[in-house]
Scaffold this active site. Structure first.
Site, mmCIF file in Angstrom:
data_model
loop_
_atom_site.group_PDB
_atom_site.id
_atom_site.type_symbol
_atom_site.label_atom_id
_atom_site.label_comp_id
_atom_site.label_asym_id
_atom_site.label_seq_id
_atom_site.Cartn_x
_atom_site.Cartn_y
_atom_site.Cartn_z
ATOM 1 N N HIS A 103 0.958 -1.476 -0.225
ATOM 2 C CA HIS A 103 -0.253 -0.108 -0.044
ATOM 3 C C HIS A 103 1.246 1.247 0.103
ATOM 4 O O HIS A 103 0.435 2.521 -0.523
ATOM 5 C CB HIS A 103 -0.644 0.192 1.466
ATOM 6 C CG HIS A 103 -1.670 0.842 1.003
ATOM 7 N ND1 HIS A 103 -3.361 1.495 0.818
ATOM 8 C CD2 HIS A 103 -1.599 2.346 2.239
ATOM 9 C CE1 HIS A 103 -3.434 2.380 1.273
ATOM 10 N NE2 HIS A 103 -2.904 3.017 2.312
ATOM 11 N N GLU A 104 2.125 0.917 0.703
ATOM 12 C CA GLU A 104 2.526 2.289 0.952
ATOM 13 C C GLU A 104 3.543 2.555 -0.536
ATOM 14 O O GLU A 104 4.166 3.490 -0.908
ATOM 15 C CB GLU A 104 3.585 2.310 2.167
ATOM 16 C CG GLU A 104 3.019 2.121 3.672
ATOM 17 C CD GLU A 104 2.234 3.255 3.697
ATOM 18 O OE1 GLU A 104 1.940 4.412 3.176
ATOM 19 O OE2 GLU A 104 0.973 3.575 4.810
ATOM 20 N N HIS A 133 1.258 4.210 -2.699
ATOM 21 C CA HIS A 133 1.602 6.056 -2.574
ATOM 22 C C HIS A 133 2.890 6.673 -3.763
ATOM 23 O O HIS A 133 2.716 7.470 -3.510
ATOM 24 C CB HIS A 133 1.640 6.202 -0.927
ATOM 25 C CG HIS A 133 0.143 6.330 -1.018
ATOM 26 N ND1 HIS A 133 -0.753 6.457 -1.437
ATOM 27 C CD2 HIS A 133 -0.123 5.659 0.474
ATOM 28 C CE1 HIS A 133 -1.925 6.107 -0.402
ATOM 29 N NE2 HIS A 133 -1.776 5.656 1.135
ATOM 30 N N GLU A 182 -6.781 6.190 -1.211
ATOM 31 C CA GLU A 182 -6.015 5.366 -0.811
ATOM 32 C C GLU A 182 -6.383 4.177 -1.606
ATOM 33 O O GLU A 182 -6.450 2.939 -1.406
ATOM 34 C CB GLU A 182 -7.337 5.426 0.927
ATOM 35 C CG GLU A 182 -6.624 7.025 1.622
ATOM 36 C CD GLU A 182 -5.374 6.261 2.157
ATOM 37 O OE1 GLU A 182 -4.786 5.455 1.725
ATOM 38 O OE2 GLU A 182 -5.242 7.446 3.025
#
Length: 266
Positions: A137-138, A141, A196
């Site tokens: 997930h990071e 980003h 997100e």
């Protein structure tokens, strides 16, 4: 119009004055030295290039690693991290590096230079696959340039704080460390729901590519929701992650549906 005139005045100060002094405009004292710095930093923030942001990110991570307890490779956390991500040195052409902060926060973050940091508190409550989903997930980003945009906005906000200080008799009370200001600005940053969701989607892709349970992202989010609703010490430890990663319950449901779809089409 007033804001534009103020910026024009600050730029004038930056171009025409080189000494520290105070003048009065509209009855307010202006620290010219502070105004010069504020004007040049604000102008630079508006025109930051990718190279500028990368340099700022690199310097920021050096500062963060120096001001947080970064675990050693031969510790329990270090060995566990190496087992999980030791084979990952590059993602979509970008070099990445990983580290663990030995703090109780249940959180993780990424920076635009490819740095990903996981807090020990997160590793304490999640399985390896769930931690990997969070890492994915990071990385999402980073790939989606969310963190670069956040850094640029944080830099602008920190310069704006400097500018505000130029119009105050208490300007000296403001911190002189730009990196400290960036840390404060980034701490208050929050990604949009769209950002997100896109990072969650990337986490699923990341899990599949690394032969990790496709439900790992939804499981990690559900675990956070359960901890948050349980109250007590564990609940208090995830306040920070919930403040920067909102709507975790909806995201968990969405990612389960995405995983169901992937499994069905496999």
């Amino acid at each position: 119009m007033k804001l534009k005139l103020t910026l024009v005045f600050l730029l004038f100060c930056a171009l025409s004055l080189t000494t520290t002094a105070q003048v009065k405009i509209g009855g307010k004292k202006i620290n010219v030295g502070k105004a010069v710095k504020a004007a040049t930093e604000t102008a630079k923030a508006i025109t930051l290039s990718d190279a500028d942001i990368a340099k700022i990110c690199s310097e920021y991570m050096e500062w963060m690693d120096a001001h947080n307890p970064l675990t050693a490779p031969d510790t329990e956390y270090g060995k566990r991290l190496e087992k999980m991500v030791g084979h990952i040195t590059e993602v979509e052409g970008m070099k990445v590096n990983f580290g663990v902060y030995e703090v109780v926060d249940v959180n993780a973050f990424a920076c635009g230079d490819g740095s990903i940091r996981i807090c020990a508190g997160l590793m304490d409550v999640m399985t390896d696959e769930e931690v990997m989903a969070v890492i994915g997930h990071e990385i999402g980003h980073i790939v989606n340039t969310d963190v670069k945009d956040a850094m640029k906005n944080a830099y602008l906000r920190s310069a704006a704080v400097n500018a505000a200080g130029a119009f105050s008799d208490t300007a000296a009370k403001l911190g002189d460390s730009e990196l400290g200001q960036l840390a404060d600005a980034l701490a208050g940053a929050q990604f949009s729901q769209k950002q997100e969701n896109a990072a969650d989607d990337y986490a699923l892709k990341f899990c599949v590519q690394n032969e990790i349970d496709p439900y790992a992202m939804s499981n990690s989010l559900n675990k956070l929701v359960e901890m948050f609703n349980s109250g007590g010490e564990k609940s208090s430890k995830i306040q920070q992650m919930f403040s920067t990663h909102p709507d975790s319950e909806k995201r968990a449901k969405r990612m389960k549906e995405k995983a169901d779809q992937y499994v069905a089409n496999k």
